[in-house]
Design a protein around this motif. Structure first.
Motif, PDB file in Angstrom:
ATOM      1  N   ASP A 192       0.560  -1.042   0.015  1.00  0.00           N
ATOM      2  CA  ASP A 192      -0.107  -0.288  -0.055  1.00  0.00           C
ATOM      3  C   ASP A 192       0.497   1.492   0.074  1.00  0.00           C
ATOM      4  O   ASP A 192       0.460   2.212  -0.902  1.00  0.00           O
ATOM      5  N   ALA A 193       1.791   1.444   1.043  1.00  0.00           N
ATOM      6  CA  ALA A 193       2.461   2.490   0.675  1.00  0.00           C
ATOM      7  C   ALA A 193       3.625   2.487  -0.556  1.00  0.00           C
ATOM      8  O   ALA A 193       3.728   3.589  -0.723  1.00  0.00           O
ATOM      9  N   LEU A 194       3.669   1.168  -1.060  1.00  0.00           N
ATOM     10  CA  LEU A 194       5.076   1.439  -2.723  1.00  0.00           C
ATOM     11  C   LEU A 194       3.301   2.223  -3.343  1.00  0.00           C
ATOM     12  O   LEU A 194       4.192   2.947  -4.082  1.00  0.00           O
ATOM     13  N   MET A 195       2.189   1.111  -3.475  1.00  0.00           N
ATOM     14  CA  MET A 195       1.064   2.304  -4.614  1.00  0.00           C
ATOM     15  C   MET A 195       1.220   3.644  -3.891  1.00  0.00           C
ATOM     16  O   MET A 195       0.966   5.377  -5.067  1.00  0.00           O
ATOM     17  N   LEU A 196       1.508   3.996  -3.244  1.00  0.00           N
ATOM     18  CA  LEU A 196       0.526   5.446  -2.356  1.00  0.00           C
ATOM     19  C   LEU A 196       2.518   6.540  -3.050  1.00  0.00           C
ATOM     20  O   LEU A 196       2.263   7.423  -3.618  1.00  0.00           O
ATOM     21  N   ALA A 197       3.828   5.932  -3.191  1.00  0.00           N
ATOM     22  CA  ALA A 197       4.657   6.491  -3.314  1.00  0.00           C
ATOM     23  C   ALA A 197       4.639   6.526  -4.998  1.00  0.00           C
ATOM     24  O   ALA A 197       4.704   7.889  -5.511  1.00  0.00           O
ATOM     25  N   GLN A 198       4.393   6.044  -6.056  1.00  0.00           N
ATOM     26  CA  GLN A 198       4.737   5.303  -7.023  1.00  0.00           C
ATOM     27  C   GLN A 198       3.370   6.512  -7.565  1.00  0.00           C
ATOM     28  O   GLN A 198       3.200   7.465  -8.045  1.00  0.00           O
ATOM     29  N   ARG A 199       2.070   6.784  -6.876  1.00  0.00           N
ATOM     30  CA  ARG A 199       0.612   7.213  -7.650  1.00  0.00           C
ATOM     31  C   ARG A 199       1.201   9.217  -6.813  1.00  0.00           C
ATOM     32  O   ARG A 199       1.304   9.972  -7.397  1.00  0.00           O
ATOM     33  N   TRP A 200       2.094   9.261  -5.770  1.00  0.00           N
ATOM     34  CA  TRP A 200       2.128  10.412  -5.197  1.00  0.00           C
ATOM     35  C   TRP A 200       3.686  11.012  -6.051  1.00  0.00           C
ATOM     36  O   TRP A 200       3.476  12.583  -6.533  1.00  0.00           O
TER      37      TRP A 200
END
Length: 209
Positions: free
Chosen positions: A23-31
Protein backbone atom coordinates in the motif's frame (compact mmCIF):
# COMPACT_ATOMS: atom_id res chain seq x y z
CA UNK A 1 2.93 21.02 -2.57
CA UNK A 2 5.99 21.44 -4.74
CA UNK A 3 8.19 21.73 -1.66
CA UNK A 4 6.60 19.13 0.62
CA UNK A 5 5.24 16.38 -1.62
CA UNK A 6 8.69 14.99 -2.35
CA UNK A 7 9.31 14.36 1.35
CA UNK A 8 5.95 12.67 1.87
CA UNK A 9 6.55 10.50 -1.21
CA UNK A 10 9.92 9.50 0.19
CA UNK A 11 8.39 8.56 3.56
CA UNK A 12 5.91 6.27 1.80
CA UNK A 13 8.70 4.88 -0.35
CA UNK A 14 10.81 4.15 2.74
CA UNK A 15 7.94 2.25 4.36
CA UNK A 16 7.44 0.28 1.17
CA UNK A 17 11.08 -0.77 0.91
CA UNK A 18 11.75 -1.24 4.63
CA UNK A 19 8.60 -3.21 5.46
CA UNK A 20 7.61 -4.62 2.07
CA UNK A 21 4.41 -2.57 2.27
CA UNK A 22 2.43 -2.77 -0.98
CA UNK A 23 0.00 0.00 0.00
CA UNK A 24 2.84 2.38 0.83
CA UNK A 25 4.45 1.49 -2.50
CA UNK A 26 1.25 2.35 -4.35
CA UNK A 27 1.08 5.66 -2.48
CA UNK A 28 4.68 6.52 -3.34
CA UNK A 29 4.19 5.68 -7.00
CA UNK A 30 1.01 7.73 -7.29
CA UNK A 31 2.37 10.65 -5.30
CA UNK A 32 5.49 10.75 -7.47
CA UNK A 33 3.31 11.33 -10.55
CA UNK A 34 1.46 14.21 -8.87
CA UNK A 35 4.81 15.51 -7.63
CA UNK A 36 5.97 15.67 -11.25
CA UNK A 37 2.83 17.62 -12.20
CA UNK A 38 3.39 20.22 -9.47
CA UNK A 39 7.02 20.51 -10.59
CA UNK A 40 5.88 21.12 -14.19
CA UNK A 41 3.47 23.82 -13.00
CA UNK A 42 6.34 25.38 -11.05
CA UNK A 43 8.52 25.36 -14.17
CA UNK A 44 5.88 27.26 -16.15
CA UNK A 45 5.11 29.81 -13.44
CA UNK A 46 8.82 30.29 -12.75
CA UNK A 47 9.47 31.04 -16.42
CA UNK A 48 6.67 33.62 -16.44
CA UNK A 49 8.07 35.17 -13.27
CA UNK A 50 11.51 35.66 -14.81
CA UNK A 51 9.93 37.59 -17.70
CA UNK A 52 7.81 39.63 -15.29
CA UNK A 53 10.87 40.97 -13.51
CA UNK A 54 12.19 42.46 -16.72
CA UNK A 55 8.88 43.57 -18.23
CA UNK A 56 7.05 44.92 -15.18
CA UNK A 57 9.91 46.19 -13.01
CA UNK A 58 12.67 47.22 -15.45
CA UNK A 59 13.88 50.17 -13.33
CA UNK A 60 14.13 48.03 -10.22
CA UNK A 61 16.03 45.29 -12.06
CA UNK A 62 18.23 47.84 -13.82
CA UNK A 63 19.27 49.38 -10.51
CA UNK A 64 19.40 46.36 -8.22
CA UNK A 65 19.51 43.32 -10.52
CA UNK A 66 23.16 42.49 -9.90
CA UNK A 67 22.42 41.85 -6.22
CA UNK A 68 18.76 40.84 -6.40
CA UNK A 69 19.47 38.26 -9.10
CA UNK A 70 22.01 36.29 -7.04
CA UNK A 71 19.46 34.14 -5.13
CA UNK A 72 17.63 33.38 -8.38
CA UNK A 73 20.83 32.11 -9.94
CA UNK A 74 21.19 29.62 -7.10
CA UNK A 75 17.50 28.75 -7.33
CA UNK A 76 18.06 27.90 -10.99
CA UNK A 77 20.80 25.43 -10.06
CA UNK A 78 18.57 23.74 -7.49
CA UNK A 79 15.68 23.73 -9.96
CA UNK A 80 17.66 21.86 -12.61
CA UNK A 81 19.01 19.44 -9.99
CA UNK A 82 15.45 18.72 -8.92
CA UNK A 83 14.36 18.24 -12.55
CA UNK A 84 17.13 15.71 -13.19
CA UNK A 85 16.38 13.61 -10.13
CA UNK A 86 12.60 13.74 -10.58
CA UNK A 87 13.14 12.23 -14.02
CA UNK A 88 15.44 9.54 -12.61
CA UNK A 89 13.06 8.81 -9.74
CA UNK A 90 9.93 8.44 -11.85
CA UNK A 91 11.52 6.44 -14.66
CA UNK A 92 13.48 4.38 -12.14
CA UNK A 93 10.48 2.64 -10.54
CA UNK A 94 10.93 -0.41 -12.76
CA UNK A 95 14.54 0.13 -13.75
CA UNK A 96 16.37 0.46 -10.43
CA UNK A 97 16.58 -1.74 -7.37
CA UNK A 98 14.46 -0.50 -4.42
CA UNK A 99 17.12 1.08 -2.21
CA UNK A 100 19.15 2.81 -4.95
CA UNK A 101 15.86 4.10 -6.33
CA UNK A 102 14.87 5.40 -2.89
CA UNK A 103 18.12 7.37 -2.60
CA UNK A 104 17.51 9.09 -5.94
CA UNK A 105 14.54 10.75 -4.22
CA UNK A 106 16.66 12.41 -1.52
CA UNK A 107 18.12 15.10 -3.84
CA UNK A 108 14.54 15.98 -4.88
CA UNK A 109 13.66 16.84 -1.28
CA UNK A 110 16.90 18.77 -0.69
CA UNK A 111 16.68 20.69 -3.97
CA UNK A 112 13.08 21.64 -3.16
CA UNK A 113 14.14 22.93 0.24
CA UNK A 114 17.18 24.89 -0.92
CA UNK A 115 15.42 26.20 -4.03
CA UNK A 116 12.56 27.63 -2.01
CA UNK A 117 15.01 29.15 0.49
CA UNK A 118 16.80 30.85 -2.42
CA UNK A 119 13.56 32.40 -3.69
CA UNK A 120 12.52 33.55 -0.22
CA UNK A 121 15.98 34.99 0.29
CA UNK A 122 15.38 37.29 -2.70
CA UNK A 123 12.15 38.49 -1.07
CA UNK A 124 13.94 38.90 2.26
CA UNK A 125 16.71 40.91 0.58
CA UNK A 126 14.14 43.57 -0.39
CA UNK A 127 13.30 43.92 3.32
CA UNK A 128 16.93 43.97 4.45
CA UNK A 129 19.25 44.83 1.53
CA UNK A 130 22.83 43.68 2.09
CA UNK A 131 25.92 42.40 0.32
CA UNK A 132 26.67 45.31 -2.03
CA UNK A 133 28.02 48.83 -2.17
CA UNK A 134 27.00 51.79 -4.33
CA UNK A 135 29.55 53.83 -6.26
CA UNK A 136 29.37 57.57 -6.90
CA UNK A 137 26.86 57.00 -9.72
CA UNK A 138 24.59 54.93 -7.46
CA UNK A 139 25.43 51.76 -9.37
CA UNK A 140 25.66 48.45 -7.50
CA UNK A 141 29.26 47.27 -7.18
CA UNK A 142 31.20 44.75 -5.09
CA UNK A 143 28.35 42.24 -4.70
CA UNK A 144 28.91 39.66 -1.98
CA UNK A 145 26.65 36.66 -2.83
CA UNK A 146 26.84 35.17 0.67
CA UNK A 147 25.70 38.40 2.33
CA UNK A 148 22.98 38.90 -0.29
CA UNK A 149 21.52 35.44 0.35
CA UNK A 150 22.00 35.38 4.12
CA UNK A 151 20.61 38.84 4.77
CA UNK A 152 19.09 39.73 8.13
CA UNK A 153 15.50 38.90 7.12
CA UNK A 154 16.27 35.62 5.40
CA UNK A 155 16.48 33.09 8.31
CA UNK A 156 13.04 33.73 9.82
CA UNK A 157 11.31 34.24 6.48
CA UNK A 158 12.79 31.04 5.03
CA UNK A 159 11.95 29.01 8.14
CA UNK A 160 8.39 30.36 8.17
CA UNK A 161 7.88 29.52 4.50
CA UNK A 162 9.37 26.01 4.63
CA UNK A 163 7.38 24.99 7.69
CA UNK A 164 4.22 26.48 6.14
CA UNK A 165 4.84 24.48 2.95
CA UNK A 166 4.98 21.22 4.90
CA UNK A 167 1.90 22.19 6.92
CA UNK A 168 -0.20 23.14 3.90
CA UNK A 169 1.02 20.21 1.83
CA UNK A 170 0.49 17.73 4.63
CA UNK A 171 -3.00 18.88 5.58
CA UNK A 172 -4.09 19.20 1.96
CA UNK A 173 -2.98 15.68 1.01
CA UNK A 174 -4.37 14.25 4.27
CA UNK A 175 -7.73 15.87 3.58
CA UNK A 176 -8.13 13.86 0.36
CA UNK A 177 -7.74 10.57 2.23
CA UNK A 178 -9.84 11.83 5.15
CA UNK A 179 -12.75 12.45 2.76
CA UNK A 180 -12.26 8.98 1.31
CA UNK A 181 -12.36 7.42 4.78
CA UNK A 182 -15.49 9.40 5.70
CA UNK A 183 -17.12 7.97 2.59
CA UNK A 184 -16.42 4.45 3.78
CA UNK A 185 -13.08 3.69 2.15
CA UNK A 186 -11.46 2.55 5.36
CA UNK A 187 -8.82 0.33 3.79
CA UNK A 188 -5.15 0.35 4.67
CA UNK A 189 -4.25 2.37 1.58
CA UNK A 190 -6.42 5.33 2.63
CA UNK A 191 -5.33 4.99 6.24
CA UNK A 192 -1.65 5.21 5.34
CA UNK A 193 -2.21 8.10 2.94
CA UNK A 194 -3.92 10.01 5.73
CA UNK A 195 -1.47 9.12 8.50
CA UNK A 196 1.74 9.95 6.58
CA UNK A 197 0.53 13.34 5.36
CA UNK A 198 -1.27 14.30 8.58
CA UNK A 199 1.74 13.35 10.73
CA UNK A 200 4.04 15.60 8.68
CA UNK A 201 1.63 18.54 9.03
CA UNK A 202 0.91 17.88 12.72
CA UNK A 203 4.62 17.87 13.57
CA UNK A 204 5.18 21.16 11.76
CA UNK A 205 2.20 22.97 13.33
CA UNK A 206 3.69 23.63 16.81
CA UNK A 207 7.04 24.42 15.21
CA UNK A 208 5.37 27.12 13.11
CA UNK A 209 3.75 28.60 16.21
Amino acid sequence: LGVSWGAMTLIANYRAVKHGDGDALMLAQRWSKYMAVTFAVGAVTGTVLSFEFGLLWPKFMGQWGEAFGVPFAFEGLFFFTEAIFIAIYIFGWRRLRPWPHFWTGVPIVLAGLFGSVAVVSANAWMNAPAGFTLNSNNDVVDVNPIKVIFNDSMPLQAAHMLIAAYMVGGYLVASVYAVGMLRGRRDRYHYQGFVIAFTVAAIMTPVQM
